[in-house]
Design a protein around this motif. Structure first.
Motif, mmCIF file in Angstrom:
data_model
loop_
_atom_site.group_PDB
_atom_site.id
_atom_site.type_symbol
_atom_site.label_atom_id
_atom_site.label_comp_id
_atom_site.label_asym_id
_atom_site.label_seq_id
_atom_site.Cartn_x
_atom_site.Cartn_y
_atom_site.Cartn_z
ATOM 1 N N TYR A 1 1.085 -99.609 66.984
ATOM 2 C CA TYR A 1 1.836 -100.788 67.158
ATOM 3 C C TYR A 1 2.478 -100.882 68.573
ATOM 4 C CZ TYR A 1 5.878 -98.034 65.711
ATOM 5 O OH TYR A 1 6.710 -97.170 65.587
ATOM 6 N N TRP B 1 6.489 -100.884 60.044
ATOM 7 C CA TRP B 1 4.926 -101.446 59.991
ATOM 8 C C TRP B 1 4.448 -100.553 58.815
ATOM 9 C CZ3 TRP B 1 2.581 -104.330 63.862
ATOM 10 C CH2 TRP B 1 3.412 -104.871 65.043
ATOM 11 N N SER C 1 6.183 -111.155 65.133
ATOM 12 C CA SER C 1 7.530 -111.261 65.542
ATOM 13 C C SER C 1 8.220 -112.219 66.335
ATOM 14 C CB SER C 1 7.660 -109.554 66.132
ATOM 15 O OG SER C 1 7.101 -109.529 67.149
ATOM 16 N N TYR D 1 2.708 -108.623 63.865
ATOM 17 C CA TYR D 1 3.551 -107.857 62.720
ATOM 18 C C TYR D 1 3.354 -108.486 61.562
ATOM 19 C CZ TYR D 1 7.830 -105.850 60.773
ATOM 20 O OH TYR D 1 8.679 -104.962 59.992
ATOM 21 N N MET E 1 12.279 -102.944 62.381
ATOM 22 C CA MET E 1 10.981 -102.924 62.020
ATOM 23 C C MET E 1 10.362 -101.816 61.258
ATOM 24 S SD MET E 1 8.806 -104.446 65.297
ATOM 25 C CE MET E 1 8.010 -106.135 65.060
ATOM 26 N N SER F 1 0.765 -106.995 59.530
ATOM 27 C CA SER F 1 1.270 -105.752 58.796
ATOM 28 C C SER F 1 1.961 -106.097 57.422
ATOM 29 C CB SER F 1 2.319 -104.908 59.609
ATOM 30 O OG SER F 1 2.865 -103.891 58.984
ATOM 31 N N HIS G 1 13.531 -105.490 57.977
ATOM 32 C CA HIS G 1 12.300 -105.424 57.318
ATOM 33 C C HIS G 1 12.151 -105.814 55.694
ATOM 34 C CE1 HIS G 1 7.941 -104.843 56.500
ATOM 35 N NE2 HIS G 1 8.199 -104.088 55.517
ATOM 36 N N TYR H 1 13.705 -105.996 66.058
ATOM 37 C CA TYR H 1 12.894 -105.207 66.303
ATOM 38 C C TYR H 1 13.425 -103.876 66.017
ATOM 39 C CZ TYR H 1 10.008 -108.569 69.025
ATOM 40 O OH TYR H 1 9.285 -109.489 69.093
#
Length: 313
Positions: free
Chosen positions: A158, A229, A55, A123, A227, A126, A97, A224
């Motif tokens: 995370y 994951w 990230s 990240y 995000m 992932s 994302h 952020y």
């Protein structure tokens, strides 16, 4: 005169702004290793490495691995949209994302070779796992190994506490930016690295300290807060060998999370007749940026794992 400590390696001079999807361009590096006629590796045996940074980072964090592998392998690396030398528009949805993953899918489809290895950090690990899971059944130009460096995964392994900071108003985040940068330095590199006793460590710390303002807060906030994951359920199809590298002193994504990822993958593979390997390798005296703190060691571990475990047929 520019400070040589802060200069990018000359290999990144080859990177260019590349349209990966209509209206969406990123700063991308594509290196093709010498083929057989030039004394290199036959194209049919060549590995293509895809490097997915974490990230709000840049592809330069993989400098040691890119320079160490480029002589015998094709390389694809890039600054994600909003990062490094890629564009940084104000559109909120541009940093979702979904958009970043679609960039990854498109880049993979465009540059994939006969055999492919996806290397992800934080990240980016992932996302690398998500990509490899999505392509687990590919017979043509498959992903033959995944390398996760300092990885996290969902639903809870995370750094959720750090991410919650970016719910604050933009003006407050802009004021906090210097503190956030120093906090990253203290948590992402090992105390040994902070002593700056080697040329590698001195350069790494200098580059982090000089990166003020590299990521505008409007990008960070949008990124952020959107995000996603990858989760254990999404990893179920993954059948490629996986190497997990983690700094023993990682204070960003603790080594226990890497152990949890290894345990999860091994559990998911129990039903397979010949389960592909999942190898967890901690590195002493390193933290979250282990591939920069110990570039030669990290590159050697990646190279050896791929040579021993990748499907070469």
């Amino acid at each position: 005169m520019a400070d040589p400590l802060l200069a990018d390696h000359k290999i990144f001079d080859e990177a260019v702004l590349t349209e990966v999807r209509p209206g969406r361009s990123i700063h991308l590096l594509h290196l093709v290793a010498p083929d057989t006629k030039d004394g290199g590796t036959p194209d049919s045996e060549k590995i293509t490495y895809f490097f997915v940074h974490g990230s709000m980072a840049t592809m330069q964090q993989f400098e040691g691995q890119i320079t160490g592998l480029a002589a015998t392998s094709d390389i694809v690396a890039w600054d994600a949209y909003g990062c490094g030398k890629s564009p940084k528009p104000w559109e909120w949805d541009a940093y979702s994302h979904k958009e970043h993953y679609q960039d990854l899918e498109t880049i993979f489809e465009t540059y994939r070779g006969p055999r492919n290895v996806v290397v992800g950090h934080s990240y980016g690990a992932s996302m690398a796992l998500q990509l490899a899971s999505a392509h687990a059944r590919d017979q043509d130009k498959p992903i033959v190994s995944v390398v996760c460096i300092g990885p996290g995964f969902g639903p809870k392994h995370y750094p959720s506490g750090s991410i919650r900071l970016f719910r604050y108003p933009l003006v407050l985040l802009q004021l906090l930016a210097p503190l956030l940068r120093m906090g990253f330095l203290q948590r992402a590199v090992h105390a040994v690295t902070l002593e700056r006793k080697t040329a590698t460590h001195d350069r790494l710390v200098a580059r982090i300290l000089a990166s003020a303002g590299g990521n505008p807060m409007h990008v960070c906030k949008a990124f952020y807060q959107q995000m996603e994951w990858t989760t254990a359920e999404e990893l179920a199809p993954l059948a490629a060998p996986v190497l997990i590298l983690v700094g023993e002193g990682d204070r960003m994504i603790p080594p226990a999370y890497s152990q949890a990822l290894a345990d999860t993958l091994l559990s998911l593979r129990q039903h397979m007749p010949a389960p592909p390997p999942v190898l967890l390798h901690p590195l002493p005296n390193t933290s979250h940026q282990l591939m920069q703190e110990e570039p030669e060691t990290t590159t050697g571990l990646i190279r050896d794992f791929v040579l021993h475990h990748a499907q070469l047929t």
